[in-house]
Scaffold this motif. Sequence first.
Motif, PDB file in Angstrom:
ATOM      1  N   GLU A 286       0.812  -1.210   0.000  1.00  0.00           N
ATOM      2  CA  GLU A 286       0.000   0.000   0.000  1.00  0.00           C
ATOM      3  C   GLU A 286       0.847   1.262   0.000  1.00  0.00           C
ATOM      4  O   GLU A 286       0.356   2.338  -0.362  1.00  0.00           O
ATOM      5  CB  GLU A 286      -0.931  -0.004   1.217  1.00  0.00           C
ATOM      6  N   ALA A 287       2.122   1.140   0.391  1.00  0.00           N
ATOM      7  CA  ALA A 287       2.981   2.328   0.425  1.00  0.00           C
ATOM      8  C   ALA A 287       3.592   2.638  -0.931  1.00  0.00           C
ATOM      9  O   ALA A 287       4.178   3.704  -1.110  1.00  0.00           O
ATOM     10  CB  ALA A 287       4.102   2.137   1.455  1.00  0.00           C
ATOM     11  N   GLU A 289       4.038   3.993  -4.496  1.00  0.00           N
ATOM     12  CA  GLU A 289       3.434   5.118  -5.214  1.00  0.00           C
ATOM     13  C   GLU A 289       3.164   4.718  -6.660  1.00  0.00           C
ATOM     14  O   GLU A 289       4.021   4.122  -7.321  1.00  0.00           O
ATOM     15  CB  GLU A 289       4.361   6.330  -5.176  1.00  0.00           C
ATOM     16  N   ILE A 290       1.985   5.048  -7.144  1.00  0.00           N
ATOM     17  CA  ILE A 290       1.586   4.710  -8.501  1.00  0.00           C
ATOM     18  C   ILE A 290       1.535   5.994  -9.322  1.00  0.00           C
ATOM     19  O   ILE A 290       0.831   6.938  -8.964  1.00  0.00           O
ATOM     20  CB  ILE A 290       0.210   4.016  -8.535  1.00  0.00           C
ATOM     21  N   THR A 301      -1.532  10.406 -10.095  1.00  0.00           N
ATOM     22  CA  THR A 301      -1.035   9.443  -9.115  1.00  0.00           C
ATOM     23  C   THR A 301      -2.192   8.657  -8.518  1.00  0.00           C
ATOM     24  O   THR A 301      -3.359   9.021  -8.662  1.00  0.00           O
ATOM     25  CB  THR A 301      -0.257  10.152  -7.997  1.00  0.00           C
ATOM     26  N   GLN A 303      -2.984   4.956  -5.616  1.00  0.00           N
ATOM     27  CA  GLN A 303      -2.513   4.070  -4.555  1.00  0.00           C
ATOM     28  C   GLN A 303      -3.152   2.702  -4.749  1.00  0.00           C
ATOM     29  O   GLN A 303      -4.334   2.594  -5.110  1.00  0.00           O
ATOM     30  CB  GLN A 303      -2.881   4.632  -3.187  1.00  0.00           C
ATOM     31  N   ASP A 305      -5.095  -0.438  -4.132  1.00  0.00           N
ATOM     32  CA  ASP A 305      -6.241  -0.665  -3.251  1.00  0.00           C
ATOM     33  C   ASP A 305      -6.415  -2.135  -2.908  1.00  0.00           C
ATOM     34  O   ASP A 305      -6.649  -2.488  -1.752  1.00  0.00           O
ATOM     35  CB  ASP A 305      -7.510  -0.119  -3.911  1.00  0.00           C
ATOM     36  N   ALA A 322      -5.796   0.024  -8.509  1.00  0.00           N
ATOM     37  CA  ALA A 322      -5.322   1.236  -7.842  1.00  0.00           C
ATOM     38  C   ALA A 322      -6.413   2.296  -7.873  1.00  0.00           C
ATOM     39  O   ALA A 322      -7.100   2.473  -8.888  1.00  0.00           O
ATOM     40  CB  ALA A 322      -4.058   1.767  -8.508  1.00  0.00           C
ATOM     41  N   LYS A 323      -6.576   2.992  -6.751  1.00  0.00           N
ATOM     42  CA  LYS A 323      -7.494   4.115  -6.688  1.00  0.00           C
ATOM     43  C   LYS A 323      -6.832   5.337  -7.318  1.00  0.00           C
ATOM     44  O   LYS A 323      -5.631   5.542  -7.186  1.00  0.00           O
ATOM     45  CB  LYS A 323      -7.866   4.417  -5.229  1.00  0.00           C
ATOM     46  N   LYS A 325      -6.602   9.424  -7.527  1.00  0.00           N
ATOM     47  CA  LYS A 325      -6.902  10.631  -6.779  1.00  0.00           C
ATOM     48  C   LYS A 325      -7.428  11.708  -7.728  1.00  0.00           C
ATOM     49  O   LYS A 325      -6.872  11.933  -8.795  1.00  0.00           O
ATOM     50  CB  LYS A 325      -5.642  11.138  -6.064  1.00  0.00           C
TER      51      LYS A 325
END
Length: 542
Positions: A286-287, A289-290, A301, A303, A305, A322-323, A325
């Motif tokens: 989860e840490a 970075e996408i 970007t 994260q 999920d 990935a969620k 933002k």
Amino acid sequence: MRFVTRSLMGLMLMSLTFALLALAGNSIFSAYQAKSENSFGNRQARERVFTVEVMEVTLGPQTPEIQTFGEVISGRTLELRAAATGELVQISDNFREGGIVKQGEILFQTDPANAQSRVLISQNELAEAEADLADARRNLTLAQDEITAAENQLALRKKAMERQNQLRSRGVGTDTAMETAELATSSAEQSLLAKRLSLANAQATIARAETLVARRKISLDEASRLLADTTVKAEFDGVLSGVTAVLGRLVSANERLGNLIDPTALEIAFRVSSEEFRALASADLEAAEIQMSLDENTVFTGQIDRVSAAVGEGKTGRELFAKVKNASSLNIQPGDFISVSVLEPALQNVAKIPAAAASTDGGVLIVGEGDRLEEASVEILRSSGNSLIVRADDIVGRQLVLARAPQLGEGIRVSPRAQGSAKIEAQKMIKLDDARRDKILTALRNNKRLPEAVRDRLLKQFEKDEVPANVVERVESRMAAVANGTADETVEITEDQRKAMIAFVQANDRMPAEIKTTVLERLKENRIPKQMYDRISKRMGS
């Protein structure tokens, strides 16, 4: 006298024989010396030096990066289906492909006439059942009043019977009066029982009426639900897609008329290899970075999920979601194909090298003493695109060869060159005027000594607007030599000389391809131009 003459003749013949033998020996010695000086057969071979690009190995923090591709999907999608069969009598102005709707907005409605009729019928049936219930309750009240009256009547009859019994005990009353009082009491008791039966029937009627009212309410609720199903409203703010509804169209129950997509709940689905997934999971999934990009101007970007529960038939690796933002402001839509970069936590005290610099087991080449290659090994930690992140504590500060070519190996001498330095310069092109081009083309067509393939290639080259300067210089020098009468001088070469010259020309990487082809074609002949012979011999000797 004859003996002396014959002796002198023999002496003269012997001297002539020795002179001829000496001349022959001198010729052989001269030929051998010339061959040795020209260095065709016994010339000592020079060591070939390869030019390689190198970089200095330095340690520091490096961020592993996984590069892959993904697809934008919707994390919240509602299928809009017709719950009731009928004709579409109302459609929202926004109910079209790409339409934006608000929560609670009416999207479309089927003909509600039948549903409204059912609602009215159910309401009437419910009113009738409620009227029956009220009548039953009134009958219950009357039955209770009748029981009260019957109980009072029974109490009076019992008092009258007791009075007759007292009169008879004093000898005043008669047996007939006593019997009449008893019969009246019995009749009052029977009347009370009948009234109680009427009360029980009234209570049962109320229960049945209440049940009927409940059933009628259920029917009314069902009819109301069917009426409500004729109207479809937006459950949330979103964008419409796949719309197929047309006003007046007959639709069947559960027929899909479109999709409602929430633009604020977009996700990215992408796939990584099993090895890359294990590397991500060993760190912090989860840490990570996408970073995603639809094009050069759209970078956003996200994260990670969740991870897909199954690999999928015919697929490999792991599928991640990935969620995104601020998805609503990114101008992306479900179905967009995007590039994804997954940045893991940084690794400390590691080096980043090109993937072509190392073998699968981590073997690399470094430049040692005397510019000779040495074998070394590194520990491959991550693969990041076209680069590798390795642990290279043993070769820090050394020069690393950036590409392991097949001809390179331990002990090979190389000429190191910094990464990105200039390579072979591009050929200088010049533009010929018509008169100069025609003169050169005429000379090439009239030169019958050129091989046909070489002549055709040169003709095509000079028919273009721009021609390499070195080719023009060579052809014009040849034309000048012909004009001066020095071009026809040729030299016969031996088979050993031909092989040596061909090997030298083929190994010359700095010679342009078209010149190399021309020279190799001429070297196939028994006699070659003296200028070519002198030029190649001079370069081979140097």
